[in-house]
Design an enzyme around this catalytic site. Sequence first.
Site, mmCIF file in Angstrom:
data_model
loop_
_atom_site.group_PDB
_atom_site.id
_atom_site.type_symbol
_atom_site.label_atom_id
_atom_site.label_comp_id
_atom_site.label_asym_id
_atom_site.label_seq_id
_atom_site.Cartn_x
_atom_site.Cartn_y
_atom_site.Cartn_z
ATOM 1 C CD GLU A 323 -3.009 -0.515 2.113
ATOM 2 O OE1 GLU A 323 -2.730 0.335 2.916
ATOM 3 O OE2 GLU A 323 -4.154 -1.010 2.434
ATOM 4 C CG HIS A 344 8.706 -29.306 0.734
ATOM 5 N ND1 HIS A 344 9.762 -30.546 1.195
ATOM 6 C CD2 HIS A 344 9.491 -28.431 2.531
ATOM 7 C CE1 HIS A 344 10.444 -30.867 2.014
ATOM 8 N NE2 HIS A 344 10.503 -29.699 2.855
ATOM 9 C CE LYS A 459 -11.506 0.855 1.376
ATOM 10 N NZ LYS A 459 -10.978 2.227 2.430
HETATM 11 O O1 PA5 Z 1 -3.580 1.305 5.824
HETATM 12 C C1 PA5 Z 1 -4.502 1.806 5.775
HETATM 13 O O2 PA5 Z 1 -5.054 3.109 5.553
HETATM 14 C C2 PA5 Z 1 -5.700 0.784 5.626
HETATM 15 O O3 PA5 Z 1 -5.082 -0.363 5.148
HETATM 16 C C3 PA5 Z 1 -6.725 0.717 7.162
HETATM 17 O O4 PA5 Z 1 -6.054 0.656 7.942
HETATM 18 C C4 PA5 Z 1 -7.751 -0.172 6.461
HETATM 19 O O5 PA5 Z 1 -8.624 -0.083 4.527
HETATM 20 C C5 PA5 Z 1 -8.664 -0.065 6.820
HETATM 21 O O6 PA5 Z 1 -9.318 0.860 7.540
HETATM 22 P P1 PA5 Z 1 -10.086 1.311 8.951
HETATM 23 O O7 PA5 Z 1 -8.823 1.537 10.027
HETATM 24 O O8 PA5 Z 1 -10.225 3.333 8.347
HETATM 25 O O9 PA5 Z 1 -11.375 0.574 9.127
#
Ligand code: PA5
Length: 469
Positions: A323, A344, A459
């Site tokens: 990310e 393996h 989303k």
């Molecule tokens: O790094 C990030 O911000 C995302 O991966 C969030 O952790 C993930 O989408 C979960 O989001 P939230 O904590 O707002 O529910």
Amino acid sequence: MSLIHFDYSNALIPQYGITQEGLARLEDRLSASRQEVLDDVQLFHSGSTPAEYKQPLDAGFTDLPQRLLKEYRAAQKDSELGQILSRTKELADKVDRVVVLGIGGSYMGAKALMESCCQPFFNERSRGERGGYPRIYFEGNNVDNDASAGLLDLLGNGNPVAKEERWGLVVISKSGGTLETAAAFRQFFRALKGSLGEDAEQVADYVIPITGQTGKLFDLAAALGCDRPFSVPDGVGGRFSILSAVGLVPAALMGLDVVKLLEGAVAMTDHFAKAEPKDNSILHYVGVMYLLEQWRGVHTRVLSMWSKALESAGLWYDQLLAESLGKDLRGALPLTVVNTRDLHSRAQQHQEGRRDKVYANVIVGQWRYAPVPIGNSEHNQDQLNELADKTLPDIMSAAIAGTNQAYLEDQRPTVDLHLPKVDEYTLGQFFQFMMLATVVEGRLLAMNPYGQPGVEAYKKNMNRILREK
Ligand code: PA5
């Protein structure tokens, strides 16, 4: 206490690796990127970041462990950490199980902590063996019907349960609006209320919310009568939030030493900020990975965990790298493997497949339990008596050395991260090492490592499709 040691000597190979000179030539740029990361923290705290500049600037994770520990030492029970310790203790005293709801950065770190620092069969142990701490389950990290229904079933499907079988909830969402977590919270909250029978009115006492300082979950928690939520601090992105309440609340519920966890992270930050570039493990790690990608087209980073306990820590890193740097048609692909298990299944590809991989071994120095020997047997059909004195750690060491040697003989680069042992102090270091390395690499690539705009597309579509029907 010792620090994680980084060894890149097996990446110094002629045709497909890097050179010491190349790394030395990169030193000034690595140093400048480190300075930028350190300056970002000051800039972030100054609160005077120009509107469009470096946004988002989620540099708050960098000195968060220092800030939490300092506040705790000064204000004890009134500090954030003090509150975390007392509220988790209150919940732990009341329940036998806790379900932690969250996804992505609001889940993976806590799961990694449980797998690495708790006894391997923690949930199967008696309350006494667990030190009085509750069993921990994770949900809200998917929309898998049977996984959720199975857990609800285990918890009594919303029917009243005996006092000693009561359970609680920790709900974590920074934005407060993530569908997976929100849907699970609604379902598990309803079941929790039912499970309390005549005490249903006190349901809010069984819930710890963790969220941003505003948002849907913040409002919902207030409406349900929960105590004020712990906050995911401003300027700490989801995947950088493991050392905030997001990781600390579940860790405290597991009975882990959260002070040691933070101290490990502080020790790593100190090393990062103070060690000369030529002695700086984090800068070396970034430099090696960067040069392999630029010079040799090494786009896949295999994180080889030589301990089952570290699998989820690897998956946590998968998210962090993917990310943070998977942007603008760039960024390496992370892949976690657990060895010897995955030798393996994936070793053939790793040994003879495309030369687009580097293998980062995460090696444990000292195991939690005394080494288990193979042992002698009167039935030697398996011909193991000659190895009877060898222990599982001996076999593991031979497998690591043998695998590294095989890759080296074929000029496949590997690096080693040596963890003195697997405990809170080392895990704190590991998390901070990887988070700092990732943001330094982002700055080196002139890419903002914070934010994840690409995650929004699915989303948006999912919500539209759901509401169309
Ligand atoms: O790094 C990030 O911000 C995302 O991966 C969030 O952790 C993930 O989408 C979960 O989001 P939230 O904590 O707002 O529910």
